[in-house]
Write an enzyme that holds these catalytic residues in place. Structure first.
Site, PDB file in Angstrom:
ATOM      1  N   CYS A 121      46.457  48.232  42.432  1.00  0.00           N
ATOM      2  CA  CYS A 121      48.307  48.346  42.742  1.00  0.00           C
ATOM      3  C   CYS A 121      49.193  48.882  42.225  1.00  0.00           C
ATOM      4  O   CYS A 121      49.168  49.640  41.156  1.00  0.00           O
ATOM      5  CB  CYS A 121      48.771  47.038  42.121  1.00  0.00           C
ATOM      6  SG  CYS A 121      49.959  46.349  42.835  1.00  0.00           S
ATOM      7  N   LYS A 196      47.244  35.871  47.896  1.00  0.00           N
ATOM      8  CA  LYS A 196      48.177  36.083  46.668  1.00  0.00           C
ATOM      9  C   LYS A 196      49.583  35.826  46.968  1.00  0.00           C
ATOM     10  O   LYS A 196      50.432  36.427  47.741  1.00  0.00           O
ATOM     11  CB  LYS A 196      48.014  37.404  46.242  1.00  0.00           C
ATOM     12  CG  LYS A 196      49.075  37.676  44.749  1.00  0.00           C
ATOM     13  CD  LYS A 196      48.689  39.613  44.886  1.00  0.00           C
ATOM     14  CE  LYS A 196      50.211  39.472  43.262  1.00  0.00           C
ATOM     15  NZ  LYS A 196      49.435  41.667  43.341  1.00  0.00           N
ATOM     16  N   ARG A 218      58.962  39.763  44.805  1.00  0.00           N
ATOM     17  CA  ARG A 218      57.711  40.745  45.356  1.00  0.00           C
ATOM     18  C   ARG A 218      57.930  39.469  47.165  1.00  0.00           C
ATOM     19  O   ARG A 218      56.814  39.485  47.808  1.00  0.00           O
ATOM     20  CB  ARG A 218      56.586  40.235  44.889  1.00  0.00           C
ATOM     21  CG  ARG A 218      56.422  41.429  43.401  1.00  0.00           C
ATOM     22  CD  ARG A 218      54.995  41.646  43.002  1.00  0.00           C
ATOM     23  NE  ARG A 218      55.313  41.863  41.338  1.00  0.00           N
ATOM     24  CZ  ARG A 218      55.554  42.652  41.212  1.00  0.00           C
ATOM     25  NH1 ARG A 218      56.445  43.631  41.778  1.00  0.00           N
ATOM     26  NH2 ARG A 218      55.235  42.863  40.062  1.00  0.00           N
ATOM     27  N   LYS A 249      44.910  33.276  45.485  1.00  0.00           N
ATOM     28  CA  LYS A 249      45.966  33.089  43.695  1.00  0.00           C
ATOM     29  C   LYS A 249      47.041  33.049  43.796  1.00  0.00           C
ATOM     30  O   LYS A 249      48.077  33.257  44.670  1.00  0.00           O
ATOM     31  CB  LYS A 249      46.052  35.134  43.387  1.00  0.00           C
ATOM     32  CG  LYS A 249      46.724  35.146  41.898  1.00  0.00           C
ATOM     33  CD  LYS A 249      46.825  37.204  42.418  1.00  0.00           C
ATOM     34  CE  LYS A 249      47.650  37.060  40.280  1.00  0.00           C
ATOM     35  NZ  LYS A 249      47.917  38.806  40.928  1.00  0.00           N
ATOM     36  N   SER A 275      47.999  34.492  34.498  1.00  0.00           N
ATOM     37  CA  SER A 275      48.916  34.252  33.431  1.00  0.00           C
ATOM     38  C   SER A 275      49.891  32.580  32.772  1.00  0.00           C
ATOM     39  O   SER A 275      49.595  32.298  32.064  1.00  0.00           O
ATOM     40  CB  SER A 275      49.456  35.791  32.945  1.00  0.00           C
ATOM     41  OG  SER A 275      51.171  35.393  33.671  1.00  0.00           O
TER      42      SER A 275
HETATM   43  C1  PBG Z   1      50.244  42.804  40.529  1.00  0.00           C
HETATM   44  C2  PBG Z   1      49.384  42.282  39.840  1.00  0.00           C
HETATM   45  C3  PBG Z   1      50.549  40.486  39.394  1.00  0.00           C
HETATM   46  C4  PBG Z   1      49.001  39.886  38.504  1.00  0.00           C
HETATM   47  C5  PBG Z   1      47.570  40.222  39.286  1.00  0.00           C
HETATM   48  N1  PBG Z   1      47.917  41.846  39.649  1.00  0.00           N
HETATM   49  C6  PBG Z   1      51.282  40.217  39.050  1.00  0.00           C
HETATM   50  C7  PBG Z   1      52.397  40.460  40.239  1.00  0.00           C
HETATM   51  O1  PBG Z   1      51.982  40.693  41.028  1.00  0.00           O
HETATM   52  O2  PBG Z   1      53.423  40.085  39.653  1.00  0.00           O
HETATM   53  C8  PBG Z   1      48.700  38.494  37.976  1.00  0.00           C
HETATM   54  C9  PBG Z   1      48.194  37.980  37.212  1.00  0.00           C
HETATM   55  C10 PBG Z   1      48.298  36.835  35.274  1.00  0.00           C
HETATM   56  O3  PBG Z   1      49.492  36.911  36.414  1.00  0.00           O
HETATM   57  O4  PBG Z   1      47.667  36.583  34.937  1.00  0.00           O
HETATM   58  N2  PBG Z   1      49.196  43.965  39.971  1.00  0.00           N
END
Ligand code: PBG
Length: 327
Positions: A121, A196, A218, A249, A275
């Site tokens: 990403c 996602k 986003r 996710k 997270s």
């Molecule tokens: C994007 C990415 C994100 C997470 C994993 N890959 C953040 C986003 O989309 O803002 C989030 C993972 C988490 O919250 O543990 N590179």
């Protein structure tokens, strides 16, 4: 047909031994992938405040973590990078000497059998914090594809075992597959972050990875939490483009999506216990409001029960210790 009183469902709950015989869902270290945040510099081990027990680690500090993960029987890690510099095109993402590329080399040298998965990403590398290249205030899908493909290829060249695109650009899996194949990495699998969602549960991660969008959000590329059928189309599309495994996710608010994907497709299903899901338990436990161990194991069991084969989770190390203590 026998009903009550001949039929008594409580018979199978009588003791822990009987319950363990009747148990439908199991957890094992092999079900987990542990996320790691790699930062630039030397000797860095910076605690991530909302995620107790997680750190931003410089490459030299990664290795003790890798040791621990290996000893606990966790089969793989997924890497996120925090570069020294960010720019509009996220060039740190596809820099041969980038933080993640260096970390891959170090980990593969120290622990050749540990699977190194990389998040593909741009958001951690762009100064505006979006997952792709901006045109005005929207992310330009097609211009981003080339950069994601370069990123994935550079990870493979550094020794990554699996790449996991998470930018939610249309065509990203196909672009990455093509770049890997023509670069000599036709054996490198892709875990597609297929469904996602645009989730508030990424909040702590964005603090950890310093990747919050500076303008807007986003929702123009990540999925609307209200949609389930569209998640199936996302999964189908990624499978057609060449994904080897598909991810849903976040996990806990989307167990229905995990179950439907598992039901419909004969592909390994990965769930990201993100997270915010982790931080909620930690915060409640720190206040004495919840029993962390039982709550975390219940969450992980639920994600497995919904149909996830593999879980990306910040609780991976704790869960392995708890599982070992049960024996
Ligand atoms: C994007 C990415 C994100 C997470 C994993 N890959 C953040 C986003 O989309 O803002 C989030 C993972 C988490 O919250 O543990 N590179």
């Amino acid at each position: 047909m026998a009903g009550f009183p001949q039929l008594r469902l409580r018979r199978l709950r009588k003791s822990e031994t009987i319950r363990s015989i009747a148990r439908e869902t199991s957890l094992a270290p092999s079900n987990f992938i542990y996320p790691l945040f790699v930062t630039h510099g030397q000797g860095q081990r910076i605690p991530i405040e909302p995620m107790p027990g997680c750190y931003q680690l410089s490459t030299d500090q990664l290795l003790s973590e890798v040791d621990e993960v290996t000893q606990l029987g966790i089969p793989g890690v997924i890497l996120f990078g925090i570069p020294a510099h960010k720019d509009p095109l996220g060039s740190g993402a596809y820099d041969e000497a980038g933080v993640v590329q260096e970390a891959i080399r170090a980990i593969k040298q120290a622990a050749p059998n540990l699977a190194v998965i990389t998040d593909v990403c741009l958001c951690e590398y762009t100064d505006h914090g979006h997952c792709g290249v901006l045109r005005g205030d929207t992310v330009d899908n097609d211009k981003t594809l080339d950069l994601l493909a370069r990123t994935a290829l550079s990870h493979a060249q550094a020794g990554a075992d699996i790449v996991a695109p998470s930018a939610m650009m249309d065509g990203q899996v196909a672009a990455i597959r093509k770049a890997l194949d023509s670069g000599g990495y036709s054996d490198t699998p892709i875990i597609a972050y297929a469904a996602k969602y645009a989730s508030a549960f990424y909040g702590p991660f964005r603090i950890a990875a310093e990747s919050s969008p500076q303008i807007g959000d986003r929702r123009g590329y990540q999925m609307d939490p209200a949609n389930a059928r569209m998640a199936l189309r996302e999964v189908e599309q990624d499978i057609e483009e060449g994904a080897d495994m598909v991810m849903v996710k976040p996990a806990l608010p989307y167990l229905d999506i995990i179950a439907r994907v598992k039901d419909r497709y004969d592909y390994p299903v990965v769930a990201y216990n993100v997270s915010g899901e982790f931080s909620m338990l930690k915060a409640a436990a720190q206040n004495g409001w919840i029993e962390e161990r039982r709550a975390a194991m219940e969450v992980l069991t639920a994600i497995r029960r919904a149909g996830a084969d593999l879980i990306l989770t910040y609780h991976a190390k704790d869960a392995c210790r708890w599982l070992a203590a049960e024996r």
